[in-house]
Scaffold this motif. Structure first.
Motif, short mmCIF file in Angstrom:
data_model
loop_
_atom_site.label_atom_id
_atom_site.label_comp_id
_atom_site.label_asym_id
_atom_site.label_seq_id
_atom_site.Cartn_x
_atom_site.Cartn_y
_atom_site.Cartn_z
N ASN A 80 -11.28 113.98 21.37
CA ASN A 80 -10.52 112.80 21.31
C ASN A 80 -11.20 111.40 21.54
O ASN A 80 -10.64 110.56 22.19
CB ASN A 80 -8.94 112.70 22.12
CG ASN A 80 -8.10 111.95 21.83
OD1 ASN A 80 -8.05 111.03 20.59
ND2 ASN A 80 -7.31 111.31 22.61
N PHE A 127 -10.86 103.35 21.38
CA PHE A 127 -10.83 104.53 22.49
C PHE A 127 -11.62 103.91 23.86
O PHE A 127 -11.56 104.72 24.95
CB PHE A 127 -11.68 105.81 21.96
CG PHE A 127 -10.82 106.29 20.93
CD1 PHE A 127 -9.93 107.34 21.11
CD2 PHE A 127 -10.96 105.93 19.58
CE1 PHE A 127 -9.18 107.89 20.02
CE2 PHE A 127 -10.21 106.45 18.41
CZ PHE A 127 -9.33 107.48 18.76
N ARG A 169 -13.42 110.69 23.93
CA ARG A 169 -13.54 110.18 25.32
C ARG A 169 -15.07 109.75 25.62
O ARG A 169 -15.15 109.33 26.73
CB ARG A 169 -12.84 111.23 26.30
CG ARG A 169 -11.37 111.44 25.75
CD ARG A 169 -10.86 112.32 27.02
NE ARG A 169 -10.78 111.70 28.28
CZ ARG A 169 -11.34 112.07 29.47
NH1 ARG A 169 -11.98 113.46 29.50
NH2 ARG A 169 -11.19 111.59 30.53
N ARG A 205 -3.78 104.87 30.24
CA ARG A 205 -2.33 105.38 30.14
C ARG A 205 -1.59 105.31 31.62
O ARG A 205 -2.41 105.41 32.46
CB ARG A 205 -2.30 106.75 29.44
CG ARG A 205 -2.81 106.65 28.06
CD ARG A 205 -2.36 107.74 27.22
NE ARG A 205 -0.89 107.26 26.92
CZ ARG A 205 -0.64 107.25 25.43
NH1 ARG A 205 -0.87 107.83 24.58
NH2 ARG A 205 0.80 106.69 25.16
N SER A 234 -2.51 103.28 16.76
CA SER A 234 -2.91 104.69 16.31
C SER A 234 -2.85 105.67 17.35
O SER A 234 -2.40 106.83 17.40
CB SER A 234 -4.18 104.58 15.38
OG SER A 234 -4.94 104.33 16.53
N VAL A 235 -2.87 104.97 18.70
CA VAL A 235 -3.12 106.01 19.83
C VAL A 235 -2.27 105.65 21.13
O VAL A 235 -1.98 106.38 21.88
CB VAL A 235 -4.63 105.99 20.48
CG1 VAL A 235 -5.51 106.44 19.18
CG2 VAL A 235 -5.00 104.46 20.96
N SER A 251 -12.17 105.67 15.21
CA SER A 251 -11.51 105.42 14.18
C SER A 251 -12.41 104.49 13.08
O SER A 251 -12.51 104.76 12.15
CB SER A 251 -10.53 104.67 14.18
OG SER A 251 -9.47 105.46 15.19
N THR A 276 -9.38 100.98 28.19
CA THR A 276 -8.35 101.70 27.77
C THR A 276 -7.70 102.73 28.67
O THR A 276 -8.36 103.34 29.56
CB THR A 276 -8.53 102.67 26.54
OG1 THR A 276 -9.76 103.45 26.82
CG2 THR A 276 -8.83 101.70 25.28
N LYS A 304 -15.26 113.70 18.38
CA LYS A 304 -13.91 113.51 17.84
C LYS A 304 -12.84 114.81 18.51
O LYS A 304 -11.70 114.57 18.90
CB LYS A 304 -13.70 113.91 16.35
CG LYS A 304 -12.13 113.76 15.93
CD LYS A 304 -12.34 113.83 14.31
CE LYS A 304 -10.64 113.67 13.84
NZ LYS A 304 -10.56 113.23 12.36
N HIS A 361 -8.95 106.55 29.75
CA HIS A 361 -9.18 107.24 28.63
C HIS A 361 -10.81 107.78 28.67
O HIS A 361 -10.98 108.95 28.33
CB HIS A 361 -8.87 106.77 27.21
CG HIS A 361 -9.09 107.55 26.11
ND1 HIS A 361 -8.42 108.69 25.75
CD2 HIS A 361 -10.28 107.26 25.16
CE1 HIS A 361 -8.88 109.28 24.84
NE2 HIS A 361 -10.06 108.72 24.22
#
Length: 365
Positions: free
Chosen positions: A130, A158, A132, A306, A333-334, A105, A304, A127, A292
């Motif tokens: 995403n 990210f 990574r 999830r 944002s993510v 970003s 990062t 991009k 991520h």
């Protein structure tokens, strides 16, 4: 007293943790700095007392980072975001284009500002995946007529970080190092300009560090407002106007602290160990935690990840707060989760997070 307070396990992405020793020294000096009867915040930035603080902070950075003598060390305001505009204002000439490597970003924001001021091109981008990963050096596409090549060395949102930097020859290499400066040794001579907002590894928010090679100062455009010229600040030792004196004072204390820890090499070894504690949990979780970043692009500063479901993530974040952890939410944002393990974050906090993550998986896996 600060030592009697219960300190949070602070993983905020910025403003972020500061060394306790630095906060305690600032506390002791806040009312009466070195017998002057004034706070550092009250005295003239033209006084010898403040000038000594200012110059010592520069000298410490030069020593810690091995900054060559043909580079100016500037203390500016406006954050890294103002640098997104100042750089093209000064160095993007007509007939040239500036190259940007998109890795997240903040590099997108830097490119957007440059597009307002001149010709640009995307030298590489990840991009599509995403963000990574960091592009390999052989993916970069630019020619020797480029005004400069801009990279963002660490991507807080990210969780990716450059492990090696391009050799750009005569093309000035410019880097936003806001979130990994002083976290590992680097060869400053590879870069024409390095900039960093202080609020990750350097101190509190409010001061922006710029390290700029002499020839780039001289090359800068002159028909722009005085305060937006690097030459203005270089010629006046960052004292053209009132600088953020308290922020520079704090930056100097943080630099002293890094030196006391054994310098950047020692800090780097500790950062490797801290990040590994958490990455090991992710890698051993059999998919319970989903990192991520690709492994060869992982950041030492921003981890990062999830969980399998949004419900689990919400529960993880709620329980982490109950256990005294702060700042584990991913960027708005993510989403997801993020642990920012900047230099001042203690190893003990990372061990505690490791143990919490393992226990949470046992209960919910």
């Amino acid at each position: 007293m600060l030592e009697e307070l219960k300190r949070a396990k602070n993983f905020n992405a910025g403003p972020s943790a500061l060394p306790l020793e630095v906060l305690q020294q600032a506390q002791q000096e806040i009312v009466d700095f070195k017998g002057t009867g004034m706070s550092i915040m009250e005295m003239s930035h033209r006084s010898k007392t403040y000038e000594d603080v200012h110059n010592e902070a520069q000298e410490l950075l030069r020593e810690l980072m091995g900054i060559p003598e043909n580079y100016h060390i500037l203390f500016l305001q406006g954050g890294a975001s103002l640098q997104f505009s100042m750089i093209p204002m000064n160095f993007l000439q007509r007939g040239q284009a500036a190259g940007y490597v998109l890795t997240g970003s903040w590099s997108e924001k830097a490119l957007k500002e440059a597009q307002l001021l001149g010709e640009t091109f995307i030298a590489a981008s990840t991009k599509e995946g995403n963000y990574r990963r960091i592009p390999s050096l052989d993916e970069l596409q630019y020619d020797q007529n480029a005004a400069y090549l801009h990279i963002t060395t660490n991507n807080t949102i990210f969780g990716t970080e450059w492990s090696e930097y391009p050799d750009t020859g005569n093309v000035p290499l410019i880097a936003d190092m806001s979130s990994d400066i002083l976290s590992r040794p680097i060869d400053v001579s590879k870069f024409a300009l390095i900039y960093a907002g202080a609020q990750k590894n350097l101190g509190p928010s409010g001061v922006t560090l710029v390290i700029i090679r002499d020839d780039l100062v001289e090359r800068g455009t002159q028909d722009i407002p005085t305060m937006l010229k690097y030459s203005t600040h270089a010629k006046n030792n960052s004292l053209y106007n009132t600088p953020p004196t308290f922020g520079i004072y704090m930056l100097g204390l943080v630099a002293k602290w890094v030196k006391q820890q054994g310098g950047v090499e020692a800090i780097y070894k500790r950062n490797l160990a801290k990040a590994q504690l958490i990455y090991d949990v992710i890698d051993a979780s059999n998919g319970f935690y989903l990192g991520h970043a690709e492994k060869n692009s992982r950041s030492l500063m921003n981890i990062t990840f999830r969980l399998k479901t949004e419900e689990l993530e919400k529960k993880f974040l709620e329980e982490s707060k109950q256990q005294g952890f702060v700042g584990l939410n991913g960027h708005r944002s993510v989403g997801g989760c993020r642990a920012s393990t900047y230099n001042p974050v203690p190893v003990e906090s990372c061990i505690a997070l490791k143990e919490f993550m393992e226990e949470f998986q046992k209960k919910n896996g």
